[in-house]
Scaffold this active site. Structure first.
Site, PDB file in Angstrom:
ATOM      1  N   ASP A 157       0.951  -1.236   0.069  1.00 48.32           N
ATOM      2  CA  ASP A 157       0.089  -0.070   0.046  1.00 48.32           C
ATOM      3  C   ASP A 157       0.943   1.337  -0.047  1.00 48.32           C
ATOM      4  O   ASP A 157       2.091   1.160   0.464  1.00 48.32           O
ATOM      5  CB  ASP A 157      -0.939   0.038   1.411  1.00 48.32           C
ATOM      6  CG  ASP A 157      -2.082   0.659   1.154  1.00 48.32           C
ATOM      7  OD1 ASP A 157      -2.429   1.473   0.143  1.00 48.32           O
ATOM      8  OD2 ASP A 157      -3.076   0.513   2.000  1.00 48.32           O
ATOM      9  N   ASP A 162     -10.880   1.816  -3.305  1.00 50.11           N
ATOM     10  CA  ASP A 162     -11.393   1.550  -1.704  1.00 50.11           C
ATOM     11  C   ASP A 162     -12.899   1.492  -1.811  1.00 50.11           C
ATOM     12  O   ASP A 162     -13.562   1.067  -0.800  1.00 50.11           O
ATOM     13  CB  ASP A 162     -10.900   2.731  -0.913  1.00 50.11           C
ATOM     14  CG  ASP A 162      -9.479   2.384  -0.276  1.00 50.11           C
ATOM     15  OD1 ASP A 162      -9.084   1.113  -0.822  1.00 50.11           O
ATOM     16  OD2 ASP A 162      -8.943   3.299   0.368  1.00 50.11           O
TER      17      ASP A 162
END
Ligand code: DGJ
Length: 717
Positions: A452, A517
């Site tokens: 990430d 997301d």
């Protein structure tokens, strides 16, 4: 053989694409033509018919553009190459000195500017099996004094006048890959990304089309910069009718200073041409990514169904609960369990612990082994989250090494998720990160990393000084490669607050993207469609989210959520312990159906359908055209009495196919008898010729808004 080199020209031909370069020794290197395949025409003839004449009020001779449109030549188009030596020697002017074929697909054109002592090498290739062209330029300072490189595009590609449709990409966090159609213009459409990651809002790609081009017809050109750092994208349309696409890195002032013999290399620019609309373009890009960019050892393995813990537990980790979730995930068909943020150091919330890559003893007193063993015993692989490039100021790492971050002079950091970016251009930083990751992977049965990166980098200064985004991006690639070399079986997902780092550069070092997301299925229909222009379904992470989406607050049925994740690299991300038995049953059914069809989904040819706005429809057809899946999603209600017909694509016209609806199971229309009833579509289905499915189309059933159905057609033997 794609390449043909003659005295004055290099020519690439494959499939329906041709590229002609003029590169006579001693002359300026030029892209003469890039577009549909030319069979009979000689390059000199193509060059000749491009002849433009003197126009009043302009130079007495027509100045042809070159690959970099450098300033010394006096080209009126935007310069793709800007340099100086202490304010002087800005007047670059390149001439070809050598041409070398590296393979049947790749050529290097070396050019020298003997006025300012700079050598550039253009590496240009055309991949024979998918016709995608690549441009990459390297610059070497062959003078003695310092060369200040302000910008260097991978290439400035001239565009034919027929490509007057311009499509760019915009977006935001949880809403990536939005297409924007730019009205006709004279001047420039410019996207400058200086966020230090690929970004959510300026995905580095452009699509140009002829005026009538749509998904299945018309000519189109696609451009993508395979790069995970800053970028400059520009479509320039001059008032004299000529047009160019410029793509390269956006460099901060002073970012590239080349000492004697030093080299700067641009990112790779990928360019595709299609005579079959935007779908034809996507097929080429998907195939190029699969065959040349991705690690095929991983791609050939069936894409495992994911269970990701993020939206189920966030930072509230408890081994007991995670084991229960793992059990539920395995029960519904998960094959990989990914432990997200929160397992390490003092990371109990997003303000602390980033950088402290050791297992949190307060949460996992017995380490991670019991959880991993449990996951493995359930038949699942174990994956784990890292955000290696970042550090929280509240961490042991930062307290020990406050000088390890990127910064600018004595400026305050721009606050962003309570974290700073580490300086990967320092070898001690990379050694530390590699050591932590290597140690964890070496002592645990971990086969997957979710990598990430959750902030923009506003102040990319090394030791608070020189900007280093370019070097930082290359250092990131090297770190990923170092990990892959040490652990060749590890798979890596590129995530950056969702789809903030999705590009061919990062995919050269990773295997999957976290597309967004937002797990809101309706948002995802748009996001995945937008991403599909350049990315195949096999690398597009698509998870079934919770009933009420955590980001949009929208409540959506399990059937819709499953259908949306079905055409992607499928997974789940929700608290399975909260789901109703009925929903778990539907989820399990959907997952098992996906497993049945995933070879087709991940290896077939993908098509977007042109439909009215209330629908999103896409389809995937097996390479041998023996079967296809078509997903038809009613995003909202329709304005006419009945929805339109559904036109299949890519099938064999003269073959019979059995048409059925495979999802949702037991589907009924709002009124009856409907086409579902009369053709028994929810049961055995009907046989229909390919030409009828493609030319006449099947009536879409009357369905409620927010309903997504999946058809399957199978060649009848
Ligand atoms: C952002 C990612 O996109 C999410 O999926 C999750 O991994 C969080 N970061 C964790 O902090």
């Amino acid at each position: 053989m794609a390449i043909k080199v003659t005295e004055d020209y290099v020519r690439f031909d494959a499939g329906d694409t041709s590229l002609i370069l003029a590169c006579a020794i001693g002359e300026r290197p030029r892209i003469v033509y890039l577009g549909g395949r030319l069979f009979a025409s000689h390059p000199a003839e193509i060059d000749l018919i491009h002849t433009r004449q003197h126009a009043h009020g302009s130079a007495d001779v027509e100045i042809a553009p070159s690959i970099l449109n450098e300033l010394g030549a006096g080209v009126v188009a935007k310069a793709g190459f800007l340099v100086h030596r202490n304010g002087d020697e800005w007047y670059s002017f390149f001439s070809v000195t050598a041409i070398e074929c590296l393979s049947e697909e790749e050529v290097v054109i070396t050019c020298l500017d003997h006025h300012t002592n700079i050598e550039v090498k253009h590496t240009i290739s055309m991949m024979v099996d998918n016709e995608v062209i690549t441009f990459q330029t390297s610059v070497q300072n062959v003078g003695r004094s310092m060369l200040n490189l302000q910008s260097c595009m991978a290439a400035c590609v001239p565009i034919g006048p027929q490509f007057d449709q311009t499509i760019g990409f915009s977006g935001r966090w949880a809403g990536e890959f939005k297409l924007q159609h730019i009205p006709k213009f004279i001047g420039s459409y410019v996207r400058e990304n200086k966020k230090g990651r690929t970004s959510h809002d300026a995905f580095p790609a452009i699509i140009l089309g002829t005026a009538e081009a749509d998904e299945n017809s018309g000519q189109a050109l696609g451009f993508h910069l395979g790069w995970s750092g800053n970028s400059h994208i520009e479509v320039e349309r001059l008032s004299d009718g000529r047009a160019f696409v410029h793509m390269g890195e956006y460099l901060f002032p002073g970012e590239v200073l080349l000492g004697a013999e030093e080299i700067y290399q641009t990112p790779i620019l990928y360019v595709g041409y299609s005579g079959d609309g935007f779908n034809g373009l996507s097929h080429k890009f998907h195939n190029a990514l699969k065959s040349k960019v991705l690690d095929d050892r991983k791609q050939n393995k069936p894409r495992p169904i994911h269970y990701n813990t993020w939206e189920a537990v966030y930072f509230d980790h408890s081994p007991q609960k995670l084991m229960e979730l793992a059990q539920r995930a395995a029960d519904v068909g998960a094959e990989r369990f990914v432990l997200d943020d929160g397992w390490f150091g003092g990371r109990r919330n997003d303000q602390t612990g980033l950088g402290d890559w050791w297992i949190a003893a307060e949460v996992y007193p017995e380490g991670l082994k019991p959880l991993i063993d449990h996951v493995n015993a359930l038949g699942m692989e174990f994956g784990i989250w890292f955000e290696p490039e970042m550090v929280n100021p509240d961490s042991e790492l930062y307290r020990k090494h406050p000088d390890w971050i990127l910064s600018a002079g004595d400026l305050e950091q721009v606050p962003f998720r309570n974290q700073y970016a580490l300086d990967l251009t320092r070898s001690d930083v990379c050694d530390y990160l590699f050591g932590c990751i290597d140690d964890l992977l070496s002592h645990h049965n971990i086969s997957y990393i979710k990598w990430d990166m959750n902030r923009d980098v506003h102040h990319p200064g090394h030791a608070a000084g020189r900007a280093v985004t370019s070097k930082q991006t290359k250092a990131l690639y090297s770190l990923l490669e170092r990990i892959r070399n040490a652990h060749p079986d590890i798979e890596i997902e590129s995530c950056s607050s969702g789809g903030g780092r999705a590009d061919y550069g990062i995919l050269n070092h990773s295997d999957r993207i976290w597309t967004s997301d937002s797990n809101d299925a309706l948002d995802r229909q748009h996001i995945q469609r937008g991403a599909s222009y350049f990315f195949p379904l096999s690398i597009m992470g698509a998870h079934v989210g919770p009933e009420v989406c955590h980001i949009t607050g929208r409540k959506l049925s399990m059937e819709l959520r499953v259908a949306t994740a079905f055409l992607g690299h499928m997974g789940m991300e929700m608290n399975l312990l909260d789901e109703t038995p009925e929903n778990l049953k539907i989820l399990k059914l959907g997952i098992s159906l996906h497993k049945q069809y995933r070879r087709l989904i991940h290896q077939g040819d993908f098509y977007r359908l042109d439909t009215p706005d209330f629908v999103n429809a896409v389809c995937v057809v097996s390479k041998d055209k023996e079967q296809a899946l078509l997903s038809w999603c009613n995003m909202t209600g329709h304005s006419e009495t009945l929805p339109p017909r559904i036109f299949f694509t890519g099938l064999k016209p003269d073959k019979l196919y059995r048409l059925r609806i495979i999802w949702p199971v037991g589907l009924q229309s709002i009124t009856s008898p409907s086409i579902i009833d009369v053709m028994d579509l929810a049961g055995m289905g009907e046989l229909v010729m390919g030409e009828a499915l493609m030319k006449i189309g099947v009536q879409a059933p009357l369905l409620h808004p927010e309903t997504c159905i999946i058809y399957h057609v199978q060649l009848d033997d």
